[in-house]
Design a protein around this motif. Structure first.
Motif, mmCIF file in Angstrom:
data_model
loop_
_atom_site.group_PDB
_atom_site.id
_atom_site.type_symbol
_atom_site.label_atom_id
_atom_site.label_comp_id
_atom_site.label_asym_id
_atom_site.label_seq_id
_atom_site.Cartn_x
_atom_site.Cartn_y
_atom_site.Cartn_z
ATOM 1 N N CYS A 17 0.833 -1.207 0.000
ATOM 2 C CA CYS A 17 0.000 0.000 0.000
ATOM 3 C C CYS A 17 0.867 1.256 0.000
ATOM 4 O O CYS A 17 0.544 2.249 -0.669
ATOM 5 C CB CYS A 17 -0.932 -0.003 1.206
ATOM 6 N N MET A 18 1.970 1.216 0.732
ATOM 7 C CA MET A 18 2.895 2.344 0.729
ATOM 8 C C MET A 18 3.483 2.554 -0.658
ATOM 9 O O MET A 18 3.663 3.702 -1.109
ATOM 10 C CB MET A 18 4.007 2.102 1.750
ATOM 11 N N ALA A 19 3.774 1.453 -1.352
ATOM 12 C CA ALA A 19 4.314 1.558 -2.703
ATOM 13 C C ALA A 19 3.294 2.165 -3.656
ATOM 14 O O ALA A 19 3.625 3.035 -4.470
ATOM 15 C CB ALA A 19 4.740 0.174 -3.201
ATOM 16 N N GLU A 20 2.029 1.721 -3.559
ATOM 17 C CA GLU A 20 0.986 2.276 -4.427
ATOM 18 C C GLU A 20 0.744 3.754 -4.119
ATOM 19 O O GLU A 20 0.524 4.562 -5.026
ATOM 20 C CB GLU A 20 -0.308 1.478 -4.270
ATOM 21 N N PHE A 21 0.797 4.097 -2.849
ATOM 22 C CA PHE A 21 0.662 5.507 -2.450
ATOM 23 C C PHE A 21 1.792 6.340 -3.066
ATOM 24 O O PHE A 21 1.556 7.372 -3.692
ATOM 25 C CB PHE A 21 0.690 5.626 -0.932
ATOM 26 N N LEU A 22 3.026 5.883 -2.892
ATOM 27 C CA LEU A 22 4.174 6.642 -3.363
ATOM 28 C C LEU A 22 4.203 6.722 -4.885
ATOM 29 O O LEU A 22 4.498 7.777 -5.456
ATOM 30 C CB LEU A 22 5.462 6.006 -2.849
ATOM 31 N N GLY A 23 3.886 5.613 -5.542
ATOM 32 C CA GLY A 23 3.891 5.610 -6.998
ATOM 33 C C GLY A 23 2.865 6.569 -7.581
ATOM 34 O O GLY A 23 3.162 7.351 -8.496
ATOM 35 N N THR A 24 1.641 6.532 -7.052
ATOM 36 C CA THR A 24 0.600 7.436 -7.542
ATOM 37 C C THR A 24 0.935 8.880 -7.190
ATOM 38 O O THR A 24 0.656 9.805 -7.967
ATOM 39 C CB THR A 24 -0.766 7.043 -6.959
ATOM 40 N N PHE A 25 1.545 9.081 -6.049
ATOM 41 C CA PHE A 25 1.996 10.418 -5.652
ATOM 42 C C PHE A 25 2.978 10.975 -6.678
ATOM 43 O O PHE A 25 2.841 12.120 -7.125
ATOM 44 C CB PHE A 25 2.644 10.341 -4.269
ATOM 45 N N VAL A 26 3.961 10.186 -7.062
ATOM 46 C CA VAL A 26 4.958 10.631 -8.039
ATOM 47 C C VAL A 26 4.303 10.921 -9.391
ATOM 48 O O VAL A 26 4.588 11.945 -10.040
ATOM 49 C CB VAL A 26 6.064 9.566 -8.188
ATOM 50 N N LEU A 27 3.420 10.037 -9.816
ATOM 51 C CA LEU A 27 2.716 10.229 -11.086
ATOM 52 C C LEU A 27 1.968 11.553 -11.114
ATOM 53 O O LEU A 27 2.093 12.339 -12.067
ATOM 54 C CB LEU A 27 1.733 9.061 -11.291
ATOM 55 N N LEU A 28 1.192 11.825 -10.075
ATOM 56 C CA LEU A 28 0.395 13.058 -10.038
ATOM 57 C C LEU A 28 1.258 14.295 -9.823
ATOM 58 O O LEU A 28 0.936 15.379 -10.324
ATOM 59 C CB LEU A 28 -0.649 12.954 -8.941
ATOM 60 N N LEU A 29 2.358 14.152 -9.098
ATOM 61 C CA LEU A 29 3.216 15.304 -8.870
ATOM 62 C C LEU A 29 3.815 15.796 -10.180
ATOM 63 O O LEU A 29 3.862 17.004 -10.442
ATOM 64 C CB LEU A 29 4.324 14.953 -7.879
ATOM 65 N N PHE A 30 4.259 14.876 -11.012
ATOM 66 C CA PHE A 30 4.766 15.255 -12.335
ATOM 67 C C PHE A 30 3.669 15.922 -13.164
ATOM 68 O O PHE A 30 3.842 17.026 -13.699
ATOM 69 C CB PHE A 30 5.283 14.015 -13.087
ATOM 70 N N GLY A 31 2.545 15.222 -13.299
ATOM 71 C CA GLY A 31 1.505 15.683 -14.207
ATOM 72 C C GLY A 31 0.834 16.970 -13.785
ATOM 73 O O GLY A 31 0.688 17.906 -14.593
ATOM 74 N N CYS A 32 0.406 17.047 -12.538
ATOM 75 C CA CYS A 32 -0.307 18.252 -12.086
ATOM 76 C C CYS A 32 0.616 19.455 -11.979
ATOM 77 O O CYS A 32 0.186 20.596 -12.172
ATOM 78 C CB CYS A 32 -1.001 17.975 -10.750
ATOM 79 N N SER A 33 1.891 19.228 -11.678
ATOM 80 C CA SER A 33 2.845 20.341 -11.672
ATOM 81 C C SER A 33 2.977 20.941 -13.063
ATOM 82 O O SER A 33 3.015 22.171 -13.230
ATOM 83 C CB SER A 33 4.214 19.869 -11.170
ATOM 84 N N ALA A 34 3.045 20.070 -14.070
ATOM 85 C CA ALA A 34 3.119 20.562 -15.443
ATOM 86 C C ALA A 34 1.850 21.313 -15.821
ATOM 87 O O ALA A 34 1.904 22.374 -16.460
ATOM 88 C CB ALA A 34 3.338 19.396 -16.398
ATOM 89 N N ALA A 35 0.694 20.786 -15.404
ATOM 90 C CA ALA A 35 -0.571 21.461 -15.700
ATOM 91 C C ALA A 35 -0.619 22.828 -15.046
ATOM 92 O O ALA A 35 -1.095 23.810 -15.647
ATOM 93 C CB ALA A 35 -1.739 20.593 -15.228
ATOM 94 N N ALA A 36 -0.118 22.930 -13.810
ATOM 95 C CA ALA A 36 -0.096 24.210 -13.112
ATOM 96 C C ALA A 36 0.831 25.196 -13.813
ATOM 97 O O ALA A 36 0.503 26.386 -13.960
ATOM 98 C CB ALA A 36 0.342 24.001 -11.665
ATOM 99 N N GLN A 37 1.985 24.721 -14.240
ATOM 100 C CA GLN A 37 2.941 25.594 -14.911
ATOM 101 C C GLN A 37 2.377 26.125 -16.218
ATOM 102 O O GLN A 37 2.490 27.323 -16.527
ATOM 103 C CB GLN A 37 4.238 24.833 -15.168
ATOM 104 N N VAL A 38 1.762 25.233 -17.006
ATOM 105 C CA VAL A 38 1.207 25.648 -18.295
ATOM 106 C C VAL A 38 0.032 26.606 -18.103
ATOM 107 O O VAL A 38 -0.064 27.638 -18.765
ATOM 108 C CB VAL A 38 0.767 24.410 -19.109
ATOM 109 N N LYS A 39 -0.870 26.264 -17.186
ATOM 110 C CA LYS A 39 -2.075 27.079 -16.977
ATOM 111 C C LYS A 39 -1.727 28.468 -16.440
ATOM 112 O O LYS A 39 -2.169 29.480 -16.983
ATOM 113 C CB LYS A 39 -3.009 26.361 -16.016
ATOM 114 N N THR A 40 -0.947 28.524 -15.377
ATOM 115 C CA THR A 40 -0.692 29.814 -14.721
ATOM 116 C C THR A 40 0.237 30.725 -15.526
ATOM 117 O O THR A 40 0.241 31.939 -15.328
ATOM 118 C CB THR A 40 -0.113 29.607 -13.315
ATOM 119 N N SER A 41 1.015 30.134 -16.433
ATOM 120 C CA SER A 41 1.874 30.963 -17.281
ATOM 121 C C SER A 41 1.176 31.359 -18.576
ATOM 122 O O SER A 41 1.770 32.016 -19.425
ATOM 123 C CB SER A 41 3.165 30.207 -17.623
#
Length: 229
Positions: A17-41
């Motif tokens: 469960c810790m692995a699934e938590f961490l893996g999904t965390f990394v996936l969303l951190l990459f993707g949503c950070s990019a979405a935030a950068q593109v949108k706000t800029s």
């Protein structure tokens, strides 16, 4: 050398469960950070393709991080499919899904903290779901105005089905299995292809945790119940 035995997690399910938590965390951190950068800029620091590629890199990174522990599900739809195909026990369905959902939620919170000033400057301090200065789409996916509920459902079924069809064959011994070390980049390319070809209608979430986790975050962070309309 300091012994860290007290940090060892002995329960196999908890480790998974810790692995699934961490893996999904990394996936969303990459993707949503990019979405935030593109949108706000206002697309001066990236474009639509930037977000697609970042999610794909997130998938690959998360898979290498967790595939030796759980097989890197990172997606409730994948976990459900594995249970149906008897590649995972049904007892792991709910714990895995909750871990994935929590990982997506926490990653969204971190993205919000990192890009807080940019989000507030872009939105004028008003967190909205619709309109020219909306910021909810940084985190979750939303259908285009012309989409009906039925077509939106079909869109997500087709996108998620395509994902499962393409990834479940990668280790099929009766087919031509891909080398284990290459499965993460192959899956990343599959995700990139789906994102580039099937995201016009509803954003190609193709992952319930990827969408619901951030949506729950926006619900609790100030966007309100409109995130579910």
């Amino acid at each position: 050398m300091v012994k860290l035995r007290f940090l060892t997690v002995r329960n196999a399910l908890v480790r998974e469960c810790m692995a699934e938590f961490l893996g999904t965390f990394v996936l969303l951190l990459f993707g949503c950070s990019a979405a935030a950068q593109v949108k706000t800029s206002r697309e001066t620091k990236g474009q639509f393709l930037s977000v697609n590629m970042s999610f794909s890199v997130g998938v690959m990174s998360a898979m290498y991080l967790t595939k030796g522990i759980t097989g890197a599900h990172l997606n409730p739809a994948v976990t459900l499919s594995f249970c149906v195909l008897r590649k995972a026990s049904w007892g792991r369905l709910l714990p895995y899904c909750l871990s994935q959902l929590l990982g997506a939620y926490v990653a969204s919170g971190l993205v919000y903290l990192v890009y807080y000033d940019a989000i507030m400057e872009f939105s004028g301090g008003v967190l909205t779901v619709y309109g020219p200065n909306e910021t909810a789409s940084i985190f979750a996916t939303y259908p285009s105005e012309y989409m009906t509920l039925g077509r939106s459902f079909l869109d997500q079924v087709v996108g998620t089905g395509m994902l499962l069809l393409c990834i479940l064959c990668l280790d099929e011994k009766r087919n031509t299995p891909a080398p284990s070390e290459l499965i993460p980049p192959i899956v990343a390319v599959i995700v990139l292809g789906i994102s580039m070809s099937m995201s016009g209608n509803c954003g190609a979430a193709i992952n319930p945790a990827r969408d619901l986790g951030p949506r729950l975050f926006t619900l609790t962070a100030g966007w309100g119940t409109e995130v579910f309309t």
